[in-house]
Design a protein around this motif. Structure first.
Motif, PDB file in Angstrom:
ATOM      1  N   ARG A  98       0.841  -1.216   0.000  1.00  9.46           N
ATOM      2  CA  ARG A  98       0.000   0.000   0.000  1.00  9.46           C
ATOM      3  C   ARG A  98       0.866   1.253   0.000  1.00  9.46           C
ATOM      4  N   HIS A 101       2.244   1.658  -3.485  1.00  9.50           N
ATOM      5  CA  HIS A 101       1.120   2.105  -4.314  1.00  9.50           C
ATOM      6  C   HIS A 101       0.881   3.600  -4.125  1.00  9.50           C
ATOM      7  N   LEU A 115      -5.899  -0.920 -12.672  1.00 11.28           N
ATOM      8  CA  LEU A 115      -4.979  -2.054 -12.621  1.00 11.28           C
ATOM      9  C   LEU A 115      -5.715  -3.298 -13.069  1.00 11.28           C
ATOM     10  N   VAL A 117      -5.770  -7.556 -12.226  1.00  6.37           N
ATOM     11  CA  VAL A 117      -5.341  -8.549 -11.243  1.00  6.37           C
ATOM     12  C   VAL A 117      -5.855  -9.923 -11.655  1.00  6.37           C
ATOM     13  N   GLN A 127      -7.183  -9.579  -5.019  1.00  2.00           N
ATOM     14  CA  GLN A 127      -8.266  -8.717  -5.491  1.00  2.00           C
ATOM     15  C   GLN A 127      -9.000  -8.085  -4.311  1.00  2.00           C
ATOM     16  N   TYR A 130      -7.124  -5.075  -3.142  1.00  3.60           N
ATOM     17  CA  TYR A 130      -7.365  -3.904  -3.998  1.00  3.60           C
ATOM     18  C   TYR A 130      -8.745  -3.311  -3.744  1.00  3.60           C
ATOM     19  N   GLU A 131      -9.725  -4.144  -3.520  1.00  4.99           N
ATOM     20  CA  GLU A 131     -11.057  -3.641  -3.197  1.00  4.99           C
ATOM     21  C   GLU A 131     -11.018  -2.845  -1.897  1.00  4.99           C
ATOM     22  N   TRP A 133      -8.665  -1.087  -0.919  1.00 10.55           N
ATOM     23  CA  TRP A 133      -7.987   0.169  -1.241  1.00 10.55           C
ATOM     24  C   TRP A 133      -8.889   1.092  -2.056  1.00 10.55           C
ATOM     25  N   TYR A 135     -10.616   0.138  -5.016  1.00  7.36           N
ATOM     26  CA  TYR A 135     -10.782  -0.255  -6.416  1.00  7.36           C
ATOM     27  C   TYR A 135     -12.116  -0.961  -6.611  1.00  7.36           C
ATOM     28  N   ARG A 155     -10.045   3.095  -9.570  1.00  9.60           N
ATOM     29  CA  ARG A 155     -10.416   3.949  -8.436  1.00  9.60           C
ATOM     30  C   ARG A 155      -9.879   5.351  -8.675  1.00  9.60           C
TER      31      ARG A 155
END
Length: 161
Positions: A98, A101, A115, A117, A127, A130-131, A133, A135, A155
């Motif tokens: 993170r 990123h 992105l 994945v 995944q 990322y969700e 975060w 996305y 996102r």
């Protein structure tokens, strides 16, 4: 960056899409693309333990064409395509990915970051990270015949916020 990539992807290097020469070829192409930026993370012994890189993509870029019908709200202005991100096994779950990123996104002008994945990576855990975060899924893509089907996500970058 190739050396840390090999450490991060070691269990997958036997697969054609993940082989070091395939990565090196992609990286060589990507560094020449507009808006290219990379972040490398190092441990206390100054060894590379993580990386991320991406570049700017415009409407009509092959990044978007591979996904298919993407809402114009995401593609009408330049976006950051996060092409690769990874950390070595000992540094997973520490928040390092993170931080890498967020460092890559810092100071970018693009409104969105996208992105792709492998939805099966970590039995879906990657995944879900990322969700968490921020996305959201916008489609799927298969960048090459050797590649698995990837989940495309997007996102806001936070630029201008």
């Amino acid at each position: 960056m190739t050396a840390v990539y090999a450490k991060v992807r070691e269990p997958l290097l036997h697969l054609p899409n993940y082989a070091v020469p395939a990565f090196a070829e992609r990286l060589e192409r990507h560094v020449r693309e507009p808006g290219f930026a990379a972040v490398l993370a190092f441990d206390a012994e100054d060894e590379p333990v993580g990386y991320a890189y991406g570049n700017t993509v415009e409407s009509g870029d092959r990044w978007w064409r591979r996904i298919g019908d993407v809402d114009a709200v995401f593609t009408s202005a330049p976006a950051l395509a996060l092409k690769e991100i990874g950390v070595t096994v000992p540094h997973r779950g520490t928040g390092l990915a993170r931080r890498i990123h967020d460092d890559l996104l810092a100071g970018r002008d693009e409104a969105y970051v996208s992105l792709m994945v492998n939805a099966s990576a970590g039995d879906g855990k990657v995944q879900r990270v990322y969700e968490s975060w921020g996305y959201e899924v916008i489609g799927t893509s298969r960048p090459s015949p050797e590649s698995p089907v990837l989940t495309a996500m997007i996102r806001p970058t936070g630029a201008g916020a």
